[in-house]
Design an enzyme around this catalytic site. Structure first.
Site, mmCIF file in Angstrom:
data_model
loop_
_atom_site.group_PDB
_atom_site.id
_atom_site.type_symbol
_atom_site.label_atom_id
_atom_site.label_comp_id
_atom_site.label_asym_id
_atom_site.label_seq_id
_atom_site.Cartn_x
_atom_site.Cartn_y
_atom_site.Cartn_z
ATOM 1 N N SER A 1 0.866 -1.176 0.000
ATOM 2 C CA SER A 1 0.000 0.000 0.000
ATOM 3 C C SER A 1 0.904 1.228 0.000
ATOM 4 C CB SER A 1 -0.883 -0.001 1.252
ATOM 5 O OG SER A 1 -0.063 0.118 2.411
ATOM 6 N N ASP B 1 -0.904 -1.421 -4.254
ATOM 7 C CA ASP B 1 -2.309 -1.551 -3.850
ATOM 8 C C ASP B 1 -2.863 -0.147 -3.568
ATOM 9 O OD1 ASP B 1 -4.648 -2.831 -3.009
ATOM 10 O OD2 ASP B 1 -3.928 -3.105 -0.947
ATOM 11 N N ASP C 1 -6.377 3.886 -7.874
ATOM 12 C CA ASP C 1 -7.702 3.919 -7.246
ATOM 13 C C ASP C 1 -8.294 5.319 -7.409
ATOM 14 O OD1 ASP C 1 -9.894 4.084 -5.615
ATOM 15 O OD2 ASP C 1 -8.912 3.299 -3.824
ATOM 16 N N GLU D 1 -10.285 0.748 -9.973
ATOM 17 C CA GLU D 1 -11.444 0.436 -9.127
ATOM 18 C C GLU D 1 -12.651 1.229 -9.603
ATOM 19 O OE1 GLU D 1 -10.877 0.356 -4.846
ATOM 20 O OE2 GLU D 1 -12.878 1.194 -4.510
ATOM 21 N N HIS E 1 -11.553 -7.034 -3.301
ATOM 22 C CA HIS E 1 -10.875 -6.425 -2.143
ATOM 23 C C HIS E 1 -11.674 -6.756 -0.883
ATOM 24 C CE1 HIS E 1 -8.049 -3.393 -4.070
ATOM 25 N NE2 HIS E 1 -8.588 -4.028 -5.091
ATOM 26 N N GLY E 2 -11.025 -6.583 0.272
ATOM 27 C CA GLY E 2 -11.728 -6.803 1.537
ATOM 28 C C GLY E 2 -12.140 -8.252 1.716
ATOM 29 N N ALA E 3 -11.284 -9.179 1.274
ATOM 30 C CA ALA E 3 -11.671 -10.599 1.305
ATOM 31 C C ALA E 3 -11.332 -11.285 2.619
ATOM 32 C CB ALA E 3 -11.018 -11.332 0.135
ATOM 33 N N SER E 4 -10.574 -10.630 3.496
ATOM 34 C CA SER E 4 -10.279 -11.239 4.807
ATOM 35 C C SER E 4 -11.587 -11.376 5.565
ATOM 36 C CB SER E 4 -9.330 -10.344 5.618
ATOM 37 O OG SER E 4 -8.037 -10.381 5.087
ATOM 38 N N ASN F 1 -7.488 -9.936 -2.622
ATOM 39 C CA ASN F 1 -6.568 -9.229 -1.731
ATOM 40 C C ASN F 1 -6.739 -9.669 -0.278
ATOM 41 O OD1 ASN F 1 -6.033 -7.841 -4.053
ATOM 42 N ND2 ASN F 1 -6.506 -5.819 -3.230
HETATM 43 ZN ZN LIG Z 1 -8.467 -2.783 -1.214
#
Ligand SMILES: [Zn+2]
Length: 283
Positions: A49, A81, A103, A133, A207-210, A229
Site C-alpha cells: 500500500s 495496492d 484507485d 477500481e 478487495h476486503g476478502a479477509s 486481496n
Molecule cells: Zn483494497
C-alpha cells in the site's frame, strides 16, 4: 521469477482460479509469502500500500520484494495496492513494480476514466499492468476510509464502458465486501459478479476478502474473480503469534526468535488461501 501482474492473472482468468495478493511491509512478511508460494507451487502477487511504502521506504521495499522474487522458482508480481497519489504511481513505475493499481474511485466516472487511461498509456509500454477500481469499497484500508453509507456497488454497464475506454488489465469491483474487520456477516452480490464478468472479459479483483467464508470465496472465484486481496487476516495472524510469544516466553529478547512464530503464522494463512483460491499447483 518476477513477472507482470497481467501474466499471472491472464492465466488465472483463462483457467478459472484466483491468485492471492498479499500485503507486505517488511522482509519477514515477504519471505513468509514467497516460501508459502514455493511450497504450494503457486503464483503470487505481493502488494504494497502507499502506507507500506512510507513505512519501509520505496526503494527498500522494492529491492526486498524484487530480489526475493528473482530468486524464487514461481512467478511473483510486485503490485501497488490502492495508488491514489499520481506521484507514488509514477515512482513505482520507475522502481520496478510490475503492476500498479490506480484507485480513482473518489472521482466522478469520467474523471476516473481520464486519469486511469493516462496511467495505462504510461504503464503499458513499460510492461507494467494496471488495476483500477469502479464503485466504492467500504471500510478502512490504511489511508483510505470509506464510510458504509458512501460505499457503492459497481454498475455492470459502467464497468463495461470503463474497461473499453481505459484499457485496464483488471478491475476491482464493489460487490458488498469491505476493508478491515467485519462486524456482521458480509453479504456478497454474486449476480453482480456474474453480470460484470460477462461484460468485461478481463480478470476481476476482490478487495476486503479477509473474513469472507471459504464457500463464498469459492463461489466468487467460480463466477470469475481472479485476484483476491488479503491484508487483515495476515495482520491478525501476526498479532496473535506476537501475543503468544510475549506471554509464553516473557524472557526472550532475541528479535529473530520472537519473529519466527509470526512468520510461520503468516505463511500458514498464505498457504491456506492459495488452496482455497485454487492457485496451488499452478506454477
Ligand atoms: Zn483494497
Amino acid at each position: 521469477m518476477l513477472v507482470s501482474g497481467r501474466e499471472i492473472l491472464q492465466k488465472a482468468h483463462k483457467e478459472g482460479y484466483a491468485v492471492g495478493a498479499f500485503n507486505t511491509n517488511n522482509l519477514e512478511s515477504t519471505k513468509a509469502m514467497i516460501q508459502a508460494a514455493e511450497e504450494e507451487r503457486s503464483p503470487i502477487i505481493i502488494q504494497t500500500s502507499q502506507s507500506a511504502i512510507s513505512y519501509a521506504g520505496l526503494e527498500e521495499i522494492s529491492m526486498i520484494v524484487r530480489l526475493l522474487a528473482e530468486k524464487a522458482s514461481i512467478p511473483v508480481a510486485l503490485h501497488l495496492d490502492h495508488g491514489t497519489d499520481w506521484d507514488v504511481v509514477m515512482q513505482c513505475l520507475r522502481h520496478g513494480w510490475t503492476s500498479v493499481m490506480f484507485d480513482g474511485s473518489k472521482y466522478a466516472f469520467d474523471e476516473n476514466i481520464a486519469i486511469t487511461k493516462q496511467i495505462v498509456d504510461i504503464a503499458h509500454p513499460m510492461g507494467v499492468s494496471v488495476e483500477a477500481e469502479l464503485g466504492k469499497i467500504g471500510g478502512v484500508e490504511d489511508h483510505i476510509v470509506v464510510d458504509e453509507k458512501d460505499a457503492t456497488m459497481t454498475d455492470p454497464a459502467e464497468a463495461e464502458e470503463f474497461v473499453k475506454k481505459t484499457g485496464v488489465d483488471y478491475l476491482a469491483i464493489a460487490i458488498g465486501t469491505a476493508h478491515g474487520v467485519y462486524k456482521g456477516v458480509p453479504k456478497l452480490d454474486f449476480e453482480r459478479i456474474d453480470e460484470i464478468k460477462k461484460r468485461i472479459q478481463i480478470p476481476v479483483v476482490l478487495h476486503g476478502a479477509s473474513g469472507i467464508s471459504i464457500e463464498d470465496i469459492q463461489k466468487a472465484v467460480s463466477l470469475g474473480v481472479n485476484k483476491i486481496n488479503i491484508d487483515t487476516e495476515l495482520r491478525q495472524a501476526f498479532q496473535e503469534a506476537t501475543h503468544k510469544v510475549v506471554k509464553e516466553t516473557p524472557d526472550l529478547y532475541d528479535p529473530r526468535k520472537m519473529l519466527a512464530p509470526t512468520t510461520e503464522a503468516m505463511k500458514a494463512i498464505v498457504k491456506g488461501k492459495m488452496r482455497a483460491f485454487g492457485s496451488s499447483g499452478r506454477a
